[in-house]
Design an enzyme around this catalytic site. Structure first.
Site, PDB file in Angstrom:
ATOM      1  N   ALA A 280       0.777  -1.237   0.000  1.00  0.00           N
ATOM      2  CA  ALA A 280       0.000   0.000   0.000  1.00  0.00           C
ATOM      3  C   ALA A 280       0.809   1.289   0.000  1.00  0.00           C
ATOM      4  O   ALA A 280       0.304   2.322  -0.454  1.00  0.00           O
ATOM      5  CB  ALA A 280      -0.942   0.007   1.210  1.00  0.00           C
ATOM      6  N   ALA A 281       2.018   1.287   0.535  1.00  0.00           N
ATOM      7  CA  ALA A 281       2.744   2.553   0.683  1.00  0.00           C
ATOM      8  C   ALA A 281       2.995   3.187  -0.692  1.00  0.00           C
ATOM      9  O   ALA A 281       3.206   2.464  -1.677  1.00  0.00           O
ATOM     10  CB  ALA A 281       4.061   2.309   1.398  1.00  0.00           C
ATOM     11  N   PRO A 282       2.921   4.518  -0.771  1.00  0.00           N
ATOM     12  CA  PRO A 282       2.737   5.487   0.313  1.00  0.00           C
ATOM     13  C   PRO A 282       1.284   5.812   0.655  1.00  0.00           C
ATOM     14  O   PRO A 282       1.020   6.719   1.434  1.00  0.00           O
ATOM     15  CB  PRO A 282       3.446   6.730  -0.233  1.00  0.00           C
ATOM     16  CG  PRO A 282       3.233   6.638  -1.705  1.00  0.00           C
ATOM     17  CD  PRO A 282       3.295   5.186  -2.044  1.00  0.00           C
ATOM     18  N   GLY A 283       0.325   5.119   0.052  1.00  0.00           N
ATOM     19  CA  GLY A 283      -1.070   5.265   0.460  1.00  0.00           C
ATOM     20  C   GLY A 283      -1.959   6.008  -0.506  1.00  0.00           C
ATOM     21  O   GLY A 283      -3.138   6.234  -0.205  1.00  0.00           O
ATOM     22  N   ASP A 328       4.537  -8.595   5.665  1.00  0.00           N
ATOM     23  CA  ASP A 328       4.880  -9.076   4.331  1.00  0.00           C
ATOM     24  C   ASP A 328       3.661  -9.764   3.727  1.00  0.00           C
ATOM     25  O   ASP A 328       3.204 -10.797   4.218  1.00  0.00           O
ATOM     26  CB  ASP A 328       6.052 -10.052   4.439  1.00  0.00           C
ATOM     27  CG  ASP A 328       6.625 -10.432   3.081  1.00  0.00           C
ATOM     28  OD1 ASP A 328       5.932 -10.234   2.068  1.00  0.00           O
ATOM     29  OD2 ASP A 328       7.763 -10.925   3.050  1.00  0.00           O
ATOM     30  N   ASP A 347      -0.610  -4.013  -5.986  1.00  0.00           N
ATOM     31  CA  ASP A 347       0.283  -3.138  -6.746  1.00  0.00           C
ATOM     32  C   ASP A 347       1.692  -3.676  -6.500  1.00  0.00           C
ATOM     33  O   ASP A 347       2.381  -3.268  -5.580  1.00  0.00           O
ATOM     34  CB  ASP A 347       0.125  -1.701  -6.255  1.00  0.00           C
ATOM     35  CG  ASP A 347       0.842  -0.700  -7.140  1.00  0.00           C
ATOM     36  OD1 ASP A 347       1.519  -1.128  -8.082  1.00  0.00           O
ATOM     37  OD2 ASP A 347       0.749   0.507  -6.872  1.00  0.00           O
ATOM     38  N   CYS A 400       3.712  -0.707 -12.280  1.00  0.00           N
ATOM     39  CA  CYS A 400       4.067   0.490 -13.060  1.00  0.00           C
ATOM     40  C   CYS A 400       5.239   0.129 -13.960  1.00  0.00           C
ATOM     41  O   CYS A 400       6.278   0.785 -13.969  1.00  0.00           O
ATOM     42  CB  CYS A 400       4.383   1.670 -12.159  1.00  0.00           C
ATOM     43  SG  CYS A 400       5.612   1.371 -10.876  1.00  0.00           S
TER      44      CYS A 400
END
Length: 462
Positions: A280-283, A328, A347, A400
């Site tokens: 999830a980071a950075p959100g 993790d 992601d 990405c």
């Protein structure tokens, strides 16, 4: 290698750096700025990320060093080709970095941030003023003076080299030529352009049109992109954006804005869905999930506890809440409560080959073997998370990256291993400048966007 062991430089969701004009008034003599820039270039060539190196640059120097180092990264292929013509044997790393920095900035008048003679004079002075390069200052001077005398001829000799022409490693160019025989030049050309600043409007506070009008009244032009976005005509510091501190708007690429609405497209957005945001980071996508599905129970995971703090800060600014865990995703036994999820957003860590315009160092940090290494991590994450999905639930896999081993090939391999998985209409590989497929009509006009891959998978009955 587990997801927790992926090198930080190989994470796909790198933090974007604010662009600073090269023409900004220097806070120090140019030779000193060139010294600091060459040090950053040397670190990148040694395998360290541009983002982390810039954080260590003294604050007064940082804006100019950032602008110059971005430009050198975008011209490094040409610079290295010119240096090979000037000297067959590379000088020591510090001298080589300074020489390539000067060549990358000075090889073409219309992109040089300062007059070419000034850049050469100041690069020589930078060599004289630094202990690591003093012994090579005469050599650097001779190389750069020859470059000034023979610049047109030297540049012409490098024009036939693809690495110099496109400023990407040869293996990267070869891969794009093989995977995108019709579009490889378009992908490489897009990677050379600085990324625009794209905003995602929180429609809880404003419609896109209303926020666009508010920006216009403040002298900030913007074009609507997708269903939630506005692309600024010129980037600005986020502090200048009205309502930014209150969560009215976020900075997020137009392609990244597709993730949240795609995940549960066509289903009731007001249901209390159980959603996992697995990396999830950075959100940014976590916040968008909560904007699209306000009743959802979202679990946001990231393996890095410090990056989890960043998720919390972003969600606090947006005024939304999620459960945040440092864990993790590849090892659910350590964090899963055995309740199935209705939807999972994965992601996945990737080469970040789709965001090189934002992070021009990525092309020089990657190695040809990285895709295979990351492919194993991506497959491990898919295998670990698929059993956590409820029957009829959806998993959105995205990266990405524009490399097909991290997109279509990875998903096809997963489908072959899992007979209860069905691929729903999906955008697939998003190529900058092309209209994506498999998304709502109103989302087609994405403007300038990063390279992404999306595959929406649904768990069916066996």
């Amino acid at each position: 290698m587990t997801a927790s062991q992926a090198p930080p430089e190989m994470a796909g969701k790198a933090r974007s750096l604010e662009r600073v004009p090269v023409t900004a008034a220097p806070a120090a003599p140019l030779w000193q700025t060139l010294q600091a820039t060459a040090k950053v270039v040397q670190a990148v060539r040694a395998g360290r990320s541009l983002t982390s190196e810039l954080e260590d640059v003294a604050a007064p120097l940082r804006p100019a060093v950032q602008a110059l180092s971005f430009q050198v990264m975008r011209q490094l292929g040409r610079a290295m080709a010119l240096r090979e013509l000037l000297v067959k044997k590379p000088p020591p790393p510090a001298a080589d970095a300074l020489l390539c920095t000067a060549l990358g900035l000075a090889w073409q008048d219309d992109v040089a941030p300062y007059p070419v003679h000034t850049l050469v004079n100041q690069a020589v002075e930078a060599a004289r003023q630094q202990r690591q390069t003093q012994a090579q200052s005469g050599f650097i001077n001779a190389c750069l003076r020859r470059f000034l005398r023979e610049r047109d001829a030297l540049v012409a000799q490098t024009d036939h080299k693809l690495q110099a022409l496109w400023n990407h490693p040869q293996w990267w160019i070869d891969r794009l030529q093989a995977e995108y025989p019709q579009d490889w030049q378009q992908l490489l050309a897009a990677a050379q352009k600085p990324a625009p600043m794209t905003l995602r409007v929180d429609r809880k506070h404003h419609t896109v049109a209303a926020y666009q009008a508010q920006l216009q009244s403040l002298g900030m032009g913007a074009t609507a992109v997708g269903a939630f976005g506005l692309q600024l005509h010129k980037p600005v510091p986020v502090q200048r954006l009205p309502g930014f501190a209150q969560g009215h708007v976020s900075v997020q690429d137009a392609a990244a804005q597709l993730a949240a609405p795609l995940l549960l497209q066509g289903r009731d957005a007001q249901q209390p869905w159980r959603i996992l945001d697995a990396c999830a980071a950075p959100g940014g996508k976590t916040g968008h999930l909560l904007a699209c599905y306000p009743q959802a129970q979202v679990l946001a995971l990231d393996v890095d506890a410090r990056r989890c703090e960043r998720i919390g800060q972003n969600l606090q600014r947006l005024g939304v809440q999620a459960q945040i865990k440092a864990a993790d995703a590849a090892h659910p036994a350590l964090w899963w409560d055995a309740q199935a999820f209705d939807a999972i957003l994965l992601d996945a860590p990737c080469t970040a080959s789709g965001i090189v315009r934002r992070h021009p160092d990525v092309r020089w940090l990657r190695r040809p073997t990285d895709s295979a290494q990351l492919g194993r991590i991506q497959a491990q994450l898919l295998a670990a998370l698929w059993p956590l999905l409820a029957e009829g639930g959806r998993l959105l896999y995205c990266t990405c990256s524009v490399f097909k081993s991290e997109g279509d090939m990875a998903v096809q391999a997963f489908l072959q291993r899992n007979s209860d998985a069905a691929l729903l209409p999906s955008p697939g590989h998003l190529i900058p400048g092309q209209i994506p497929k498999g998304v709502p009509v109103e989302d087609n006009a994405l403007g300038e966007h990063d390279g992404f891959y999306y595959a929406l998978l649904e768990k069916t009955r066996l």
